[in-house]
Design a protein around this motif. Structure first.
Motif, PDB file in Angstrom:
ATOM      1  N   LYS A 372       0.704  -1.006  -0.053  1.00 17.66           N
ATOM      2  CA  LYS A 372       0.077   0.012   0.002  1.00 17.66           C
ATOM      3  C   LYS A 372       0.886   1.302  -0.157  1.00 17.66           C
ATOM      4  O   LYS A 372       1.988   1.208   0.404  1.00 17.66           O
ATOM      5  CB  LYS A 372      -0.819   0.184   1.225  1.00 17.66           C
ATOM      6  CG  LYS A 372      -1.699  -1.205   1.439  1.00 17.66           C
ATOM      7  CD  LYS A 372      -2.549  -1.390   2.616  1.00 17.66           C
ATOM      8  CE  LYS A 372      -1.583  -1.866   3.730  1.00 17.66           C
ATOM      9  NZ  LYS A 372      -2.261  -1.954   5.186  1.00 17.66           N
ATOM     10  N   MET A 373       0.405   2.231  -0.609  1.00 19.21           N
ATOM     11  CA  MET A 373       0.970   3.564  -0.669  1.00 19.21           C
ATOM     12  C   MET A 373       1.547   4.052   0.896  1.00 19.21           C
ATOM     13  O   MET A 373       2.700   4.515   0.961  1.00 19.21           O
ATOM     14  CB  MET A 373       0.494   4.637  -1.468  1.00 19.21           C
ATOM     15  CG  MET A 373       0.402   4.665  -2.756  1.00 19.21           C
ATOM     16  SD  MET A 373       2.190   4.711  -3.524  1.00 19.21           S
ATOM     17  CE  MET A 373       1.784   4.403  -4.991  1.00 19.21           C
ATOM     18  N   GLU A 374       0.723   3.661   1.673  1.00 17.82           N
ATOM     19  CA  GLU A 374       1.223   4.175   3.079  1.00 17.82           C
ATOM     20  C   GLU A 374       2.553   3.252   3.680  1.00 17.82           C
ATOM     21  O   GLU A 374       3.127   3.580   4.577  1.00 17.82           O
ATOM     22  CB  GLU A 374       0.074   4.149   4.011  1.00 17.82           C
ATOM     23  CG  GLU A 374      -0.846   2.853   4.235  1.00 17.82           C
ATOM     24  CD  GLU A 374      -1.938   2.991   3.112  1.00 17.82           C
ATOM     25  OE1 GLU A 374      -2.958   2.564   3.595  1.00 17.82           O
ATOM     26  OE2 GLU A 374      -1.763   3.652   2.117  1.00 17.82           O
ATOM     27  N   ASP A 375       2.658   2.203   3.098  1.00 19.47           N
ATOM     28  CA  ASP A 375       3.961   1.416   3.608  1.00 19.47           C
ATOM     29  C   ASP A 375       5.121   2.144   3.382  1.00 19.47           C
ATOM     30  O   ASP A 375       5.919   1.961   4.032  1.00 19.47           O
ATOM     31  CB  ASP A 375       3.889   0.119   2.715  1.00 19.47           C
ATOM     32  CG  ASP A 375       2.895  -1.013   2.969  1.00 19.47           C
ATOM     33  OD1 ASP A 375       2.205  -0.740   4.062  1.00 19.47           O
ATOM     34  OD2 ASP A 375       2.646  -1.960   2.266  1.00 19.47           O
ATOM     35  N   ALA A 377       5.761   5.350   3.845  1.00 10.86           N
ATOM     36  CA  ALA A 377       5.699   6.041   5.281  1.00 10.86           C
ATOM     37  C   ALA A 377       5.983   5.394   6.472  1.00 10.86           C
ATOM     38  O   ALA A 377       6.921   5.625   7.083  1.00 10.86           O
ATOM     39  CB  ALA A 377       4.400   7.042   5.424  1.00 10.86           C
ATOM     40  N   LEU A 378       5.307   4.114   6.547  1.00 12.85           N
ATOM     41  CA  LEU A 378       5.714   3.064   7.473  1.00 12.85           C
ATOM     42  C   LEU A 378       6.888   2.667   7.420  1.00 12.85           C
ATOM     43  O   LEU A 378       7.744   2.807   8.605  1.00 12.85           O
ATOM     44  CB  LEU A 378       4.784   2.112   7.438  1.00 12.85           C
ATOM     45  CG  LEU A 378       4.845   0.959   8.353  1.00 12.85           C
ATOM     46  CD1 LEU A 378       4.446   1.441  10.060  1.00 12.85           C
ATOM     47  CD2 LEU A 378       3.879  -0.303   8.194  1.00 12.85           C
ATOM     48  N   THR A 380       9.751   4.282   6.447  1.00  8.39           N
ATOM     49  CA  THR A 380      10.568   5.530   6.869  1.00  8.39           C
ATOM     50  C   THR A 380      10.253   5.850   8.415  1.00  8.39           C
ATOM     51  O   THR A 380      11.303   5.879   9.019  1.00  8.39           O
ATOM     52  CB  THR A 380       9.880   6.634   5.989  1.00  8.39           C
ATOM     53  OG1 THR A 380      10.249   6.324   4.892  1.00  8.39           O
ATOM     54  CG2 THR A 380      10.805   7.884   6.468  1.00  8.39           C
ATOM     55  N   ASP A 381       9.003   5.615   8.723  1.00  8.94           N
ATOM     56  CA  ASP A 381       8.849   5.752  10.332  1.00  8.94           C
ATOM     57  C   ASP A 381       9.524   4.578  11.211  1.00  8.94           C
ATOM     58  O   ASP A 381      10.280   5.114  12.007  1.00  8.94           O
ATOM     59  CB  ASP A 381       7.323   5.858  10.587  1.00  8.94           C
ATOM     60  CG  ASP A 381       7.179   6.137  11.853  1.00  8.94           C
ATOM     61  OD1 ASP A 381       7.486   7.164  12.438  1.00  8.94           O
ATOM     62  OD2 ASP A 381       6.546   5.281  12.678  1.00  8.94           O
ATOM     63  N   ARG A 410      12.381   6.084  -5.081  1.00  9.94           N
ATOM     64  CA  ARG A 410      10.974   5.839  -4.718  1.00  9.94           C
ATOM     65  C   ARG A 410       9.823   5.481  -5.805  1.00  9.94           C
ATOM     66  O   ARG A 410       8.950   4.892  -5.830  1.00  9.94           O
ATOM     67  CB  ARG A 410      10.512   7.360  -4.261  1.00  9.94           C
ATOM     68  CG  ARG A 410       9.272   7.414  -3.533  1.00  9.94           C
ATOM     69  CD  ARG A 410       8.889   8.555  -2.992  1.00  9.94           C
ATOM     70  NE  ARG A 410       7.521   8.572  -2.197  1.00  9.94           N
ATOM     71  CZ  ARG A 410       7.531   8.580  -0.784  1.00  9.94           C
ATOM     72  NH1 ARG A 410       8.585   8.136  -0.364  1.00  9.94           N
ATOM     73  NH2 ARG A 410       6.568   8.427  -0.522  1.00  9.94           N
ATOM     74  N   GLU A 414       6.949   2.967  -5.772  1.00 14.41           N
ATOM     75  CA  GLU A 414       5.540   3.271  -5.912  1.00 14.41           C
ATOM     76  C   GLU A 414       4.883   2.570  -7.205  1.00 14.41           C
ATOM     77  O   GLU A 414       3.750   2.023  -7.253  1.00 14.41           O
ATOM     78  CB  GLU A 414       5.383   4.967  -6.387  1.00 14.41           C
ATOM     79  CG  GLU A 414       5.629   5.584  -5.188  1.00 14.41           C
ATOM     80  CD  GLU A 414       5.821   7.247  -5.521  1.00 14.41           C
ATOM     81  OE1 GLU A 414       5.971   7.624  -6.687  1.00 14.41           O
ATOM     82  OE2 GLU A 414       5.754   8.084  -4.720  1.00 14.41           O
TER      83      GLU A 414
END
Length: 426
Positions: A372-375, A377-378, A380-381, A410, A414
């Protein structure tokens, strides 16, 4: 295959049976040790030469060797230890095993000189568990050195004595960290210690200990023979001497190359035969997976030294250069690297034990077409929550590839998330 243009650590390569004592003696081996011990050279003078050489730790951290030696309490009333870290277990790293295989006596001489300098009587060479044949080479060299009087009691008729032993690991990457290595030598589970205290005050069996890399010790006889300034002149500012680069991946002639520090990257790549199959360069990991990946455009203008690579956005590490061509899927490459750090975490620190698992599973999910796209950010976090929160540097090492791969590539991540397949090779 080991290849050398500046023969410091690999200078026996042109000799028949290069690993033997006879080959080393033909090149003047052990003469420097004998001179230092019999003429009673001052320890401070030796440390001064090592400092002048600009030699920095060749295992990855790059700490100045002469400064490290000065930390050892020379007049400590009790036993002290000297340790050689030959536990190279990171993917793409294979220089130390070639020094052991082709020039083990130079390691022994370098350690004996260091022992004389720091007033130690006992040393260990901790050899990675997955290179058994090289361990046998070193054991044979120790036998030769003892029989010839270069190890043992009252060397050269003086009151200096030094015993050196080979310690065989069991393949744990974490034991490349010096305090985990020390724990393993003591017969315990290889897990890093909290620091301070540092090994110079509390090391093997609780005694003062100095730990250096194989390549560092092997450089010592040359430095003392030719002078620190001569070694420093082989390199560039802040990166003295030669460096062995282990070049692997998509090149025509992978191998070890001992070259001047500061060599431009294109020259080193050309020595390795260039990118294989006539393909284009896509990316390079310059110092091993614990150093940041660099796109082709960033590294083509870089020099291979501490400051040069730092300026270009990565670091020298152990000099384990992994070359990737245009067909490489960076998402799949990151999956493999993340799996390595997940598997090799000792589990002592929660951020590393849990975080490396999260990094691997999330990247694996993307590769399996369920990302998922939010992965992004996950990932990175989680990386930021591991970095700087562990006892040793393995946590940071696991985070570096994740952050650098996503930063520079990136669009590939994506695309993989959007289409469930690689944009490079499907």
């Amino acid at each position: 295959m080991a290849t050398s243009i500046n023969e410091v650590c690999l200078r026996t390569l042109g000799q028949p049976d290069p690993h033997t004592l006879d080959s080393y003696i033909r090149l003047g081996g052990y003469a420097e040790l004998k001179r230092i011990v019999t003429t009673k050279v001052k320890a401070t003078d030796i440390i001064t030469q090592v400092k002048l050489s600009g030699l920095r730790g060749r295992g990855g951290a790059g700490f100045p060797t002469g400064l490290k030696w000065s930390f050892m309490p020379r007049y400590f009333d009790g036993i002290k230890y000297l340790v050689c870290n030959s536990d190279e277990g990171e993917p793409g790293t294979f220089k130390d095993r070639d020094i052991i295989r082709y020039n083990p006596h130079q390691i022994i001489e370098g350690m004996a000189i260091a022992a004389y300098t720091m007033g130690t009587r006992v040393g260990y060479n901790y050899i990675h568990g997955e290179i058994w044949e090289d361990y046998q080479f070193f054991e044979a060299a120790l036998d030769e050195a003892r029989a010839a009087g270069y190890l043992g009691e009252n060397l050269f008729g003086t009151n200096f004595s030094f015993d050196l032993y080979a310690a065989h690991g069991y393949g744990a990457y974490i034991c490349g960290e010096e305090t985990a290595l020390i724990e393993s030598i003591e017969g315990k589970k290889g897990q890093p210690r909290f620091k301070p205290p540092f090994p110079a005050s509390y090391g093997v069996f609780g005694k003062p200990t100095t730990v250096n890399n194989t390549e560092s010790f092997a450089s010592i006889p040359w430095i003392l023979q030719h002078g620190g300034e001569a070694f420093e002149a082989l390199g560039v500012a802040n990166s003295g001497g030669t460096k062995i680069f282990s070049v692997s991946g998509h090149v025509e002639k992978p191998g070890n190359f001992e070259v001047n520090m500061g060599i431009p990257f294109p020259e080193l790549l050309e020595m390795a035969g260039g990118v294989w199959k006539g393909r284009k360069l896509k990316a390079v990991i310059p110092g091993g997976p614990s150093t940041a990946v660099m796109p082709a455009a960033a590294i083509m203008g870089a020099t291979m030294d501490y400051d040069g690579l730092a300026k270009a956005g990565s670091s020298l590490g152990a000099g384990s250069m992994i070359v990737m061509d245009e067909t490489t899927c960076m998402v799949k490459a990151l999956k493999r690297l993340s799996y390595f750090f997940f598997e090799e975490s000792c589990g002592q620190c929660t951020p590393c034990r849990e975080g490396t698992g999260w990094l691997y599973r999330v990247v694996k999910r993307i590769v399996e077409g369920q990302g998922k796209m939010e992965d992004l950010a996950l990932l990175t976090d989680v990386s930021h929550n591991i970095s700087g929160r562990t006892i040793c540097a393995l946590g940071d090492a696991a985070a570096v590839p994740v952050l650098s791969f996503i930063k520079h590539f990136r669009p590939e991540f994506e695309y993989y998330i959007q289409h469930g397949k690689s944009m490079v090779n499907g």
